[in-house]
Design an enzyme around this catalytic site. Structure first.
Site, short mmCIF file in Angstrom:
data_model
loop_
_atom_site.label_atom_id
_atom_site.label_comp_id
_atom_site.label_asym_id
_atom_site.label_seq_id
_atom_site.Cartn_x
_atom_site.Cartn_y
_atom_site.Cartn_z
N ARG A 1 3.40 1.18 -8.62
CA ARG A 1 2.39 0.82 -7.62
C ARG A 1 2.92 1.18 -6.23
O ARG A 1 3.35 0.32 -5.47
CB ARG A 1 2.02 -0.65 -7.74
CG ARG A 1 1.57 -0.98 -9.15
CD ARG A 1 0.93 -2.31 -9.28
NE ARG A 1 -0.41 -2.31 -8.71
CZ ARG A 1 -1.25 -3.32 -8.84
NH1 ARG A 1 -0.91 -4.38 -9.51
NH2 ARG A 1 -2.45 -3.27 -8.29
N PRO A 2 2.88 2.46 -5.89
CA PRO A 2 3.44 2.88 -4.61
C PRO A 2 2.58 2.43 -3.42
O PRO A 2 1.43 2.05 -3.60
CB PRO A 2 3.44 4.40 -4.71
CG PRO A 2 2.44 4.74 -5.74
CD PRO A 2 2.28 3.56 -6.64
N ASP B 1 -10.74 -2.28 -13.69
CA ASP B 1 -10.55 -3.72 -13.95
C ASP B 1 -11.44 -4.24 -15.07
O ASP B 1 -11.33 -5.41 -15.45
CB ASP B 1 -10.79 -4.53 -12.66
CG ASP B 1 -9.66 -4.34 -11.65
OD1 ASP B 1 -8.65 -3.71 -12.00
OD2 ASP B 1 -9.79 -4.83 -10.51
N VAL C 1 -6.96 5.62 -13.15
CA VAL C 1 -6.59 4.96 -11.89
C VAL C 1 -5.15 4.45 -11.93
O VAL C 1 -4.34 4.75 -11.05
CB VAL C 1 -7.57 3.81 -11.56
CG1 VAL C 1 -7.16 3.10 -10.28
CG2 VAL C 1 -8.99 4.33 -11.44
N ARG D 1 -0.32 -8.13 -4.75
CA ARG D 1 -0.39 -6.78 -4.19
C ARG D 1 -1.18 -6.74 -2.87
O ARG D 1 -0.83 -6.05 -1.93
CB ARG D 1 -1.07 -5.90 -5.25
CG ARG D 1 -1.51 -4.55 -4.79
CD ARG D 1 -0.49 -3.51 -5.09
NE ARG D 1 -0.97 -2.18 -4.73
CZ ARG D 1 -0.18 -1.15 -4.59
NH1 ARG D 1 1.10 -1.26 -4.78
NH2 ARG D 1 -0.67 0.03 -4.26
N LEU E 1 0.43 5.72 0.58
CA LEU E 1 -0.81 6.02 1.32
C LEU E 1 -1.03 5.01 2.45
O LEU E 1 -1.54 5.36 3.52
CB LEU E 1 -2.01 6.05 0.37
CG LEU E 1 -1.93 7.13 -0.72
CD1 LEU E 1 -3.05 6.97 -1.73
CD2 LEU E 1 -1.98 8.52 -0.09
N LYS F 1 -12.95 -11.89 -5.70
CA LYS F 1 -11.54 -12.06 -5.30
C LYS F 1 -11.07 -10.85 -4.48
O LYS F 1 -10.44 -11.00 -3.43
CB LYS F 1 -10.67 -12.20 -6.56
CG LYS F 1 -9.19 -12.16 -6.26
CD LYS F 1 -8.36 -11.96 -7.51
CE LYS F 1 -8.40 -10.54 -8.02
NZ LYS F 1 -7.16 -9.83 -8.21
C1 UD1 Z 1 -7.36 -2.70 -5.98
C2 UD1 Z 1 -7.74 -3.94 -6.74
C3 UD1 Z 1 -7.35 -3.79 -8.22
C4 UD1 Z 1 -7.97 -2.52 -8.80
C5 UD1 Z 1 -7.65 -1.31 -7.93
C6 UD1 Z 1 -8.38 -0.05 -8.36
C7 UD1 Z 1 -7.45 -5.63 -5.04
C8 UD1 Z 1 -6.73 -6.84 -4.57
N1 UD1 Z 1 -7.02 -5.07 -6.18
O1 UD1 Z 1 -5.94 -2.58 -6.06
O2 UD1 Z 1 -7.84 -4.93 -8.91
O3 UD1 Z 1 -7.47 -2.29 -10.10
O4 UD1 Z 1 -8.02 -1.57 -6.56
O5 UD1 Z 1 -9.75 -0.26 -8.37
O6 UD1 Z 1 -8.41 -5.21 -4.44
N2 UD1 Z 1 -1.74 4.42 -4.96
C9 UD1 Z 1 -0.80 5.29 -4.48
N3 UD1 Z 1 -0.29 5.07 -3.23
C10 UD1 Z 1 -0.70 4.03 -2.45
C11 UD1 Z 1 -1.69 3.16 -2.96
C12 UD1 Z 1 -2.19 3.38 -4.23
O7 UD1 Z 1 -0.39 6.24 -5.16
O8 UD1 Z 1 -0.21 3.89 -1.31
C13 UD1 Z 1 -2.25 4.63 -6.34
C14 UD1 Z 1 -1.90 3.45 -7.25
O9 UD1 Z 1 -0.61 3.59 -7.77
C15 UD1 Z 1 -2.97 3.55 -8.31
C16 UD1 Z 1 -4.17 4.04 -7.51
O10 UD1 Z 1 -3.66 4.63 -6.32
O11 UD1 Z 1 -2.61 4.47 -9.30
C17 UD1 Z 1 -5.17 2.95 -7.18
O12 UD1 Z 1 -4.58 2.02 -6.32
P1 UD1 Z 1 -5.43 1.23 -5.22
O13 UD1 Z 1 -6.83 1.75 -5.20
O14 UD1 Z 1 -4.65 1.24 -3.96
O15 UD1 Z 1 -5.45 -0.23 -5.83
P2 UD1 Z 1 -5.15 -1.59 -5.09
O16 UD1 Z 1 -5.81 -1.59 -3.76
O17 UD1 Z 1 -3.73 -1.94 -5.20
#
Ligand code: UD1
Length: 431
Positions: free
Chosen positions: A122-123, A305, A327, A93, A126, A21
């Site tokens: 969930r910011p 996950d 994470v 997301r 980045l 997915k």
């Molecule tokens: C993806 C996965 C999700 C998984 C996660 C971490 C998809 C659709 N979802 O989510 O199932 O749990 O990776 O392996 O692929 N963060 C920031 N700023 C940002 C973006 C992220 O601070 O702009 C932080 C988040 O709050 C979190 C961490 O980075 O604490 C991980 O987020 P991220 O790797 O971006 O996860 P997703 O891509 O949303």
């Protein structure tokens, strides 16, 4: 939905996992980067993917089911508009990844803050940092982001955290910007690399180095065909199911993507056999394995996950275990539900301490996100009596094509039905 699990059945047999997915979602988003046809195979039939397909259909694409099963031909019927429909974007997301491709295609874009499992703040900072570095001017108004770009340009971008979504967003956008963009501290997940493979077939140059992605963008990208990698999180869920229920289960998947889990299961005392395209687990069930320490980290670390499912497993281990989540900010919603079943779990900030118990007993529990829901189903496999997992928002089906059916195929006894006593609400897709 409601899942009723009659505990105590051992699991035996083989099972093949669906396409990932978390790979399919950004691959679908990347089809916006071209007007040519893109043929995608092994797309899982899960709720989040159906939502992404609906979004693409609002963005000028026609997404036609094709042969073989789980394949889609994505065609352009009109040029993409600059804004994505808010009510759909808010369901998951991964929809935020459409922002960059829309700016790259139309010079402007409007998108709302995405939804997301309730697993912490969930910011999207980045994502925004990356797009701004590529030349987009972005303003936010409430929950809406507006981007404008006269001309995007390549850039060198350092991510403070190897965010999967931000890496994918920047990579897709940079693929359509001629010149060399470098992402440092990039996420290295197999799903990110799957997206890189698609973009390369579409005409971008991408070099993968440890912790770095170097993207040579092209002025136009072309159509292609691509097969999505197997879902490592679904595979891990079924392996943990075999471990907790006891039995002998073989999961056909990509073992290279599951090294952290296999090593942990081996350490806990399970018999794990790794083959080229499958993993076999042999387990004597609850009480036959020891506890351990798990730290959920960015890939290639232990997958966050799979952390909730692992907590269910450790609840029935001999001795004390700890789980540290690095994470997501708050991803222990399953702990209180497992405690209802008799687990002894203490949560202190980002760490959970689990005192293994001899047995869990069935009761009514609630899954508040996709993986927490799956964890409770796994706990129900090993629990005494009947466990009912209430999943009123349909979280489990957002991430698994047919969790109950697949487990039943291995010998579990699970009945899936609409939760009539629960108010059904539209799945607020969140992972
Ligand atoms: C993806 C996965 C999700 C998984 C996660 C971490 C998809 C659709 N979802 O989510 O199932 O749990 O990776 O392996 O692929 N963060 C920031 N700023 C940002 C973006 C992220 O601070 O702009 C932080 C988040 O709050 C979190 C961490 O980075 O604490 C991980 O987020 P991220 O790797 O971006 O996860 P997703 O891509 O949303």
């Amino acid at each position: 939905m409601k899942l009723t699990i009659y505990g105590g059945r051992r699991l035996f047999g083989d099972l093949k996992v669906e396409g990932a997915k978390n790979a399919a979602l950004p691959l679908l988003a990347a089809t916006l980067l071209t007007d040519d046809d893109v043929f995608l195979q092994n797309i899982p039939d899960v709720g989040d993917v159906r939502t992404m397909i609906q979004i693409l259909e609002h963005l000028g694409k026609r997404v036609e089911p094709a042969h073989p099963r789980d394949s889609y031909l994505i065609r352009t019927v009109e040029p993409p508009p600059s804004s994505a429909p808010e009510y759909l974007v808010r369901k998951l997301r991964a929809s935020f990844c459409l922002f960059g491709p829309l700016v790259a295609r139309t010079g402007k874009a409007q998108i709302s803050l995405p939804g997301g499992c309730p697993i912490g703040v969930r910011p999207v900072d980045l994502h925004l940092k990356g797009l701004r570095a590529l030349g987009a001017q972005i303003e936010s108004l409430g929950n809406l982001f507006h981007a404008q770009a006269e001309r995007l340009h390549p850039a060198e971008i350092y991510l403070d955290f190897p965010s999967v979504g931000a890496t994918e967003q920047i990579m897709m956008t940079a693929a359509l910007i001629p010149g060399r963009t470098v992402i440092s501290n990039a996420a290295q997940d197999p799903e990110v690399h799957d997206l890189a493979r698609l973009l390369i077939k579409m005409g971008a140059g991408i070099m993968i180095e440890p912790g770095r992605l170097i993207i040579e963008g092209a002025p136009h990208l072309q159509g292609t065909s691509h097969r999505v990698i197997p879902d490592r999180i679904a595979a891990g869920t079924f392996l943990i199911a075999g471990a907790i229920a006891g039995g002998d289960v073989t999961v056909h998947c990509q073992p290279l993507h599951l090294e952290a889990l296999m090593s942990k299961l081996d350490e806990l005392g399970f018999e794990i056999q790794e083959h080229v395209e499958s993993i076999r687990i042999i387990s004597e069930g609850p009480g036959s394995y020891g506890g351990g320490r798990v730290e959920a980290r960015p890939y290639p670390g232990f997958a966050t996950d799979l952390q909730p499912q692992m907590m269910a497993l450790l609840a029935l281990a001999r001795g004390t275990s700890t789980i540290k989540e690095t994470v997501w900010e708050s991803r222990f919603s399953q702990a209180a539900e497992l405690a209802q079943m008799g687990a002894r779990i203490r949560v202190d900030g980002a760490t959970a301490t689990i005192e293994g118990v001899e047995r869990l007993r069935g009761t009514v529990v609630r899954g508040s996100d996709t993986r927490a829901g799956a964890a409770l189903v796994l706990a129900g496999l090993a629990a005494e009596g009947v466990t009912t997992v209430i999943d009123s928002e349909g979280h489990i089906a957002r991430g698994y094509a047919d969790l109950a059916g697949a487990l039943n195929g291995l010998g579990a006894d699970i009945i899936l039905e609409e939760a009539s006593e629960e108010k059904e609400v539209v799945a607020s897709g969140r992972e």
